[in-house]
Design a protein around this motif. Sequence first.
Motif, PDB file in Angstrom:
ATOM      1  N   SER A 100      18.960   2.833  42.731  1.00  0.00           N
ATOM      2  CA  SER A 100      19.460   4.141  43.163  1.00  0.00           C
ATOM      3  C   SER A 100      19.078   4.453  44.598  1.00  0.00           C
ATOM      4  O   SER A 100      19.429   5.520  45.113  1.00  0.00           O
ATOM      5  N   GLY A 101      18.375   3.549  45.245  1.00  0.00           N
ATOM      6  CA  GLY A 101      17.990   3.773  46.627  1.00  0.00           C
ATOM      7  C   GLY A 101      17.521   2.498  47.281  1.00  0.00           C
ATOM      8  O   GLY A 101      17.075   1.554  46.608  1.00  0.00           O
ATOM      9  N   PHE A 102      17.633   2.445  48.601  1.00  0.00           N
ATOM     10  CA  PHE A 102      17.155   1.307  49.376  1.00  0.00           C
ATOM     11  C   PHE A 102      16.587   1.884  50.659  1.00  0.00           C
ATOM     12  O   PHE A 102      17.321   2.365  51.521  1.00  0.00           O
ATOM     13  N   LEU A 103      15.260   1.867  50.774  1.00  0.00           N
ATOM     14  CA  LEU A 103      14.575   2.493  51.896  1.00  0.00           C
ATOM     15  C   LEU A 103      13.680   1.489  52.614  1.00  0.00           C
ATOM     16  O   LEU A 103      13.155   0.564  51.994  1.00  0.00           O
ATOM     17  N   LEU A 104      13.513   1.686  53.916  1.00  0.00           N
ATOM     18  CA  LEU A 104      12.639   0.831  54.703  1.00  0.00           C
ATOM     19  C   LEU A 104      11.243   1.444  54.763  1.00  0.00           C
ATOM     20  O   LEU A 104      11.088   2.666  54.755  1.00  0.00           O
ATOM     21  N   VAL A 119      16.471  10.954  43.890  1.00  0.00           N
ATOM     22  CA  VAL A 119      16.843   9.905  42.939  1.00  0.00           C
ATOM     23  C   VAL A 119      16.555  10.354  41.508  1.00  0.00           C
ATOM     24  O   VAL A 119      17.343  10.109  40.591  1.00  0.00           O
ATOM     25  N   HIS A 120      15.432  11.023  41.319  1.00  0.00           N
ATOM     26  CA  HIS A 120      15.102  11.545  39.987  1.00  0.00           C
ATOM     27  C   HIS A 120      16.175  12.525  39.507  1.00  0.00           C
ATOM     28  O   HIS A 120      16.470  12.604  38.315  1.00  0.00           O
ATOM     29  N   ALA A 121      16.780  13.242  40.457  1.00  0.00           N
ATOM     30  CA  ALA A 121      17.829  14.214  40.115  1.00  0.00           C
ATOM     31  C   ALA A 121      19.189  13.557  39.926  1.00  0.00           C
ATOM     32  O   ALA A 121      20.168  14.222  39.590  1.00  0.00           O
ATOM     33  N   GLY A 122      19.259  12.231  40.141  1.00  0.00           N
ATOM     34  CA  GLY A 122      20.506  11.517  39.913  1.00  0.00           C
ATOM     35  C   GLY A 122      21.279  11.177  41.165  1.00  0.00           C
ATOM     36  O   GLY A 122      22.418  10.704  41.089  1.00  0.00           O
ATOM     37  N   ASP A 123      20.692  11.405  42.336  1.00  0.00           N
ATOM     38  CA  ASP A 123      21.382  11.122  43.589  1.00  0.00           C
ATOM     39  C   ASP A 123      21.039   9.734  44.112  1.00  0.00           C
ATOM     40  O   ASP A 123      20.141   9.066  43.595  1.00  0.00           O
ATOM     41  N   LEU A 124      21.752   9.331  45.152  1.00  0.00           N
ATOM     42  CA  LEU A 124      21.547   8.040  45.813  1.00  0.00           C
ATOM     43  C   LEU A 124      20.868   8.275  47.152  1.00  0.00           C
ATOM     44  O   LEU A 124      21.177   9.239  47.840  1.00  0.00           O
ATOM     45  N   ARG A 125      19.933   7.399  47.526  1.00  0.00           N
ATOM     46  CA  ARG A 125      19.286   7.518  48.821  1.00  0.00           C
ATOM     47  C   ARG A 125      19.223   6.153  49.498  1.00  0.00           C
ATOM     48  O   ARG A 125      18.674   5.203  48.961  1.00  0.00           O
ATOM     49  N   LEU A 126      19.821   6.086  50.717  1.00  0.00           N
ATOM     50  CA  LEU A 126      19.774   4.883  51.542  1.00  0.00           C
ATOM     51  C   LEU A 126      19.260   5.258  52.917  1.00  0.00           C
ATOM     52  O   LEU A 126      19.552   6.355  53.415  1.00  0.00           O
ATOM     53  N   SER A 127      18.509   4.361  53.552  1.00  0.00           N
ATOM     54  CA  SER A 127      18.095   4.595  54.926  1.00  0.00           C
ATOM     55  C   SER A 127      19.332   4.732  55.800  1.00  0.00           C
ATOM     56  O   SER A 127      20.336   4.035  55.588  1.00  0.00           O
ATOM     57  N   PRO A 128      19.322   5.634  56.793  1.00  0.00           N
ATOM     58  CA  PRO A 128      20.506   5.867  57.638  1.00  0.00           C
ATOM     59  C   PRO A 128      21.081   4.605  58.261  1.00  0.00           C
ATOM     60  O   PRO A 128      22.297   4.427  58.301  1.00  0.00           O
ATOM     61  N   SER A 129      20.224   3.702  58.750  1.00  0.00           N
ATOM     62  CA  SER A 129      20.724   2.483  59.378  1.00  0.00           C
ATOM     63  C   SER A 129      21.469   1.620  58.378  1.00  0.00           C
ATOM     64  O   SER A 129      22.475   0.972  58.703  1.00  0.00           O
ATOM     65  N   ILE A 130      21.011   1.610  57.147  1.00  0.00           N
ATOM     66  CA  ILE A 130      21.662   0.839  56.094  1.00  0.00           C
ATOM     67  C   ILE A 130      23.006   1.457  55.742  1.00  0.00           C
ATOM     68  O   ILE A 130      24.007   0.761  55.580  1.00  0.00           O
ATOM     69  N   ILE A 165      29.980  13.448  48.147  1.00  0.00           N
ATOM     70  CA  ILE A 165      29.111  12.413  47.593  1.00  0.00           C
ATOM     71  C   ILE A 165      28.998  11.251  48.569  1.00  0.00           C
ATOM     72  O   ILE A 165      27.910  10.711  48.807  1.00  0.00           O
ATOM     73  N   ALA A 166      30.133  10.869  49.164  1.00  0.00           N
ATOM     74  CA  ALA A 166      30.147   9.759  50.117  1.00  0.00           C
ATOM     75  C   ALA A 166      29.340  10.070  51.370  1.00  0.00           C
ATOM     76  O   ALA A 166      28.866   9.159  52.051  1.00  0.00           O
ATOM     77  N   ARG A 167      29.149  11.362  51.659  1.00  0.00           N
ATOM     78  CA  ARG A 167      28.336  11.773  52.805  1.00  0.00           C
ATOM     79  C   ARG A 167      26.863  11.883  52.434  1.00  0.00           C
ATOM     80  O   ARG A 167      26.040  12.293  53.248  1.00  0.00           O
ATOM     81  N   GLY A 168      26.534  11.521  51.188  1.00  0.00           N
ATOM     82  CA  GLY A 168      25.144  11.513  50.764  1.00  0.00           C
ATOM     83  C   GLY A 168      24.627  12.843  50.274  1.00  0.00           C
ATOM     84  O   GLY A 168      23.422  13.029  50.128  1.00  0.00           O
ATOM     85  N   LYS A 169      25.543  13.783  49.980  1.00  0.00           N
ATOM     86  CA  LYS A 169      25.119  15.105  49.520  1.00  0.00           C
ATOM     87  C   LYS A 169      24.672  15.057  48.062  1.00  0.00           C
ATOM     88  O   LYS A 169      25.266  14.366  47.235  1.00  0.00           O
ATOM     89  N   SER A 170      23.635  15.818  47.754  1.00  0.00           N
ATOM     90  CA  SER A 170      23.179  15.959  46.372  1.00  0.00           C
ATOM     91  C   SER A 170      24.074  16.962  45.644  1.00  0.00           C
ATOM     92  O   SER A 170      24.866  17.682  46.277  1.00  0.00           O
ATOM     93  N   ASN A 171      23.944  17.039  44.326  1.00  0.00           N
ATOM     94  CA  ASN A 171      24.731  18.008  43.568  1.00  0.00           C
ATOM     95  C   ASN A 171      24.458  19.432  44.029  1.00  0.00           C
ATOM     96  O   ASN A 171      25.367  20.258  44.133  1.00  0.00           O
ATOM     97  N   ALA A 172      23.193  19.734  44.303  1.00  0.00           N
ATOM     98  CA  ALA A 172      22.842  21.074  44.757  1.00  0.00           C
ATOM     99  C   ALA A 172      23.476  21.383  46.110  1.00  0.00           C
ATOM    100  O   ALA A 172      23.980  22.497  46.330  1.00  0.00           O
ATOM    101  N   GLU A 173      23.475  20.416  47.014  1.00  0.00           N
ATOM    102  CA  GLU A 173      24.074  20.609  48.337  1.00  0.00           C
ATOM    103  C   GLU A 173      25.592  20.762  48.239  1.00  0.00           C
ATOM    104  O   GLU A 173      26.197  21.571  48.947  1.00  0.00           O
ATOM    105  N   ILE A 174      26.218  19.985  47.340  1.00  0.00           N
ATOM    106  CA  ILE A 174      27.659  20.109  47.134  1.00  0.00           C
ATOM    107  C   ILE A 174      27.997  21.482  46.568  1.00  0.00           C
ATOM    108  O   ILE A 174      28.961  22.133  46.997  1.00  0.00           O
ATOM    109  N   ALA A 175      27.202  21.926  45.626  1.00  0.00           N
ATOM    110  CA  ALA A 175      27.423  23.246  45.018  1.00  0.00           C
ATOM    111  C   ALA A 175      27.377  24.342  46.077  1.00  0.00           C
ATOM    112  O   ALA A 175      28.215  25.249  46.106  1.00  0.00           O
ATOM    113  N   ALA A 176      26.388  24.254  46.971  1.00  0.00           N
ATOM    114  CA  ALA A 176      26.246  25.269  48.015  1.00  0.00           C
ATOM    115  C   ALA A 176      27.417  25.235  48.987  1.00  0.00           C
ATOM    116  O   ALA A 176      27.929  26.283  49.398  1.00  0.00           O
ATOM    117  N   GLU A 177      27.878  24.039  49.338  1.00  0.00           N
ATOM    118  CA  GLU A 177      28.953  23.918  50.325  1.00  0.00           C
ATOM    119  C   GLU A 177      30.296  24.366  49.770  1.00  0.00           C
ATOM    120  O   GLU A 177      31.121  24.935  50.493  1.00  0.00           O
TER     121      GLU A 177
END
Length: 215
Positions: A100-104, A119-130, A165-177
């Motif tokens: 669910s994530g790939f971090l440096l 990630v615990h909340a179900g989101d994806l996390r990748l380092s920006p460069s990746i 989602i493709a912009r990396g937003k979490s469910n909470a952030e999508i809800a707010a937007e």
Amino acid sequence: MIRVLVADDQDLIREGLASILDKQEDIAVVATASTGADAMRQARAHHPDVTLMDIRMPGTDGLEATRQLLADTPAPTRVVVLTTFDQDDLVIQALRSGASGFLLKDLPRQQLVDAIRAVHAGDLRLSPSITRRLVDRQRQRAAQPEQLTALQRLSEREAEVLQLIARGKSNAEIAAELFLSESTVKTHVGRILGRVGARDRVQLVIFAYDTGLAD
């Protein structure tokens, strides 16, 4: 409380990560491991919510350990790969393994803590460069006819949610937007997964870029 397993073959890094995480009020390190095989044993014994997994470890490496852990039932741990290696093939292998994530390892500590919570909340996390490299990689691929057909099944609102989602937003952030409740967003995400035949948010991101929905 988010229960975390830290797997890394270097004592200093493993202990440092555990120390950082244990200082958080909502995170508890329930076990540590120095090999992939040990990580699998500890995960099956302690049932962590999130596992921080190094790639290069003696014997069973982190990628194989991730594949095996995520094949377990019931409710396997979510895995965040944390490594000094940012090679494209390792990223792709990790995501295909179900991570669910790939971090440096050079990321700021607060970003690590935030990633575990996300990630615990179900989101994806990748380092920006990746993320940038994966986007470039996907842009070189043409969308398949079945992908375009699946895209047409989405409602206008579902397409909006998928773009975020493709912009990396979490469910909470999508809800707010979008001025929606978080439960409504979760419902949309579930429907999108079914309509496009995706397993998780990682596949949704790839689908969005493949079809040109995300730019």
